[in-house]
Write a protein that holds these residues in place. Sequence first.
Motif, PDB file in Angstrom:
ATOM      1  N   PHE A   1      28.799  15.180 -33.239  1.00 14.74           N
ATOM      2  CA  PHE A   1      28.770  16.417 -32.458  1.00 14.74           C
ATOM      3  C   PHE A   1      28.573  16.067 -30.980  1.00 14.74           C
ATOM      4  O   PHE A   1      28.264  14.923 -30.629  1.00 14.74           O
ATOM      5  CB  PHE A   1      27.616  17.322 -32.895  1.00 14.74           C
ATOM      6  N   LEU A   2      28.708  17.073 -30.144  1.00  8.56           N
ATOM      7  CA  LEU A   2      28.369  16.928 -28.736  1.00  8.56           C
ATOM      8  C   LEU A   2      26.897  16.553 -28.617  1.00  8.56           C
ATOM      9  O   LEU A   2      26.010  17.350 -28.917  1.00  8.56           O
ATOM     10  CB  LEU A   2      28.638  18.238 -27.999  1.00  8.56           C
ATOM     11  N   GLY A   3      26.614  15.319 -28.248  1.00  7.18           N
ATOM     12  CA  GLY A   3      25.249  14.852 -28.048  1.00  7.18           C
ATOM     13  C   GLY A   3      24.432  14.643 -29.298  1.00  7.18           C
ATOM     14  O   GLY A   3      23.224  14.436 -29.225  1.00  7.18           O
ATOM     15  N   SER A   4      25.066  14.645 -30.470  1.00  6.54           N
ATOM     16  CA  SER A   4      24.283  14.521 -31.695  1.00  6.54           C
ATOM     17  C   SER A   4      25.165  13.998 -32.828  1.00  6.54           C
ATOM     18  O   SER A   4      26.342  13.684 -32.639  1.00  6.54           O
ATOM     19  CB  SER A   4      23.665  15.873 -32.077  1.00  6.54           C
TER      20      SER A   4
ATOM     21  N   THR B   1      34.030  14.078 -25.574  1.00  9.44           N
ATOM     22  CA  THR B   1      34.881  12.890 -25.494  1.00  9.44           C
ATOM     23  C   THR B   1      34.084  11.670 -25.923  1.00  9.44           C
ATOM     24  O   THR B   1      32.840  11.675 -25.893  1.00  9.44           O
ATOM     25  CB  THR B   1      35.406  12.649 -24.062  1.00  9.44           C
ATOM     26  N   ILE B   2      34.800  10.628 -26.292  1.00  8.61           N
ATOM     27  CA  ILE B   2      34.121   9.383 -26.640  1.00  8.61           C
ATOM     28  C   ILE B   2      33.345   8.853 -25.437  1.00  8.61           C
ATOM     29  O   ILE B   2      32.208   8.368 -25.571  1.00  8.61           O
ATOM     30  CB  ILE B   2      35.135   8.336 -27.138  1.00  8.61           C
ATOM     31  N   HIS B   3      33.914   8.961 -24.251  1.00  6.99           N
ATOM     32  CA  HIS B   3      33.201   8.509 -23.056  1.00  6.99           C
ATOM     33  C   HIS B   3      31.875   9.240 -22.885  1.00  6.99           C
ATOM     34  O   HIS B   3      30.834   8.606 -22.641  1.00  6.99           O
ATOM     35  CB  HIS B   3      34.067   8.712 -21.818  1.00  6.99           C
ATOM     36  N   PHE B   4      31.893  10.565 -23.006  1.00  5.59           N
ATOM     37  CA  PHE B   4      30.662  11.330 -22.824  1.00  5.59           C
ATOM     38  C   PHE B   4      29.622  10.920 -23.860  1.00  5.59           C
ATOM     39  O   PHE B   4      28.432  10.775 -23.530  1.00  5.59           O
ATOM     40  CB  PHE B   4      30.949  12.830 -22.940  1.00  5.59           C
ATOM     41  N   GLU B   5      30.053  10.736 -25.096  1.00 10.46           N
ATOM     42  CA  GLU B   5      29.090  10.373 -26.142  1.00 10.46           C
ATOM     43  C   GLU B   5      28.514   8.987 -25.913  1.00 10.46           C
ATOM     44  O   GLU B   5      27.331   8.752 -26.149  1.00 10.46           O
ATOM     45  CB  GLU B   5      29.745  10.482 -27.521  1.00 10.46           C
TER      46      GLU B   5
ATOM     47  N   TYR C   1      22.145   8.772 -30.269  1.00 11.14           N
ATOM     48  CA  TYR C   1      22.347   8.060 -31.532  1.00 11.14           C
ATOM     49  C   TYR C   1      23.315   6.889 -31.396  1.00 11.14           C
ATOM     50  O   TYR C   1      23.491   6.131 -32.349  1.00 11.14           O
ATOM     51  CB  TYR C   1      22.862   9.028 -32.599  1.00 11.14           C
ATOM     52  N   VAL C   2      23.922   6.748 -30.234  1.00 11.18           N
ATOM     53  CA  VAL C   2      24.847   5.628 -30.048  1.00 11.18           C
ATOM     54  C   VAL C   2      24.373   4.683 -28.957  1.00 11.18           C
ATOM     55  O   VAL C   2      25.100   3.771 -28.564  1.00 11.18           O
ATOM     56  CB  VAL C   2      26.277   6.123 -29.739  1.00 11.18           C
TER      57      VAL C   2
END
Length: 200
Positions: A146-149, A188-192, A198-199
């Motif tokens: 998810f976005l941020g999770s 986006t993958i960049h934002f995450e 968690y990453v």
Amino acid sequence: MIGPLMANCYIVWSDSDHTGIMIDPGGWSDTIEKDIQQEQIQIKKILLTHGHYDHIAGLSEAVNYTKAKVYIHEQDAECLSSPGRNISLMLGQSKVFPPANVYLQGKEKIEVNAELTFSVLHTPGHTPGGVCYISNNMMFTGDTLFLGSVGRTDFPGGSYSEIIQSVKQLMEYPEDTVVYPGHGEKTTIHFEKMNNPYVQ
């Protein structure tokens, strides 16, 4: 967003011949039918990211309306026939659904037409048979990312260590990949990579 827990249902199609797919029919409404009719979309396949009720609640209606084949990972296949596995029992209901036509293992290519093909990535953790569908710079992550999770892992078959490994796989994709999750807003993958705890 649609269904008992406001899951995201996606329709992706090709402009050339208006053939397409539906991802996670978590409910059904006149709006979905009108959108399909307005764009003259021929839904050829229904792709399930996993077998939880909030993502399949509209599956019977979707199959009846589109006559499309249903795809699910083999480890979540039982969810379609088990109210306990699809967690509808936790919501005070006892729901079963038609069986899938195609049982996935991961790494398949699902071709819609010459322009639109989806790669299947097995991403267990939220459920044993969770998958993501990737096409060009689009990634449909269900309840894995998810976005941020990330997704919950306290349901039957969930695993925190597995979902972390699954999310790490997703971080290997190009940073401009747009992530369309099962709930909430796209990312986006960049934002995450930059913001998801968690990453890190």
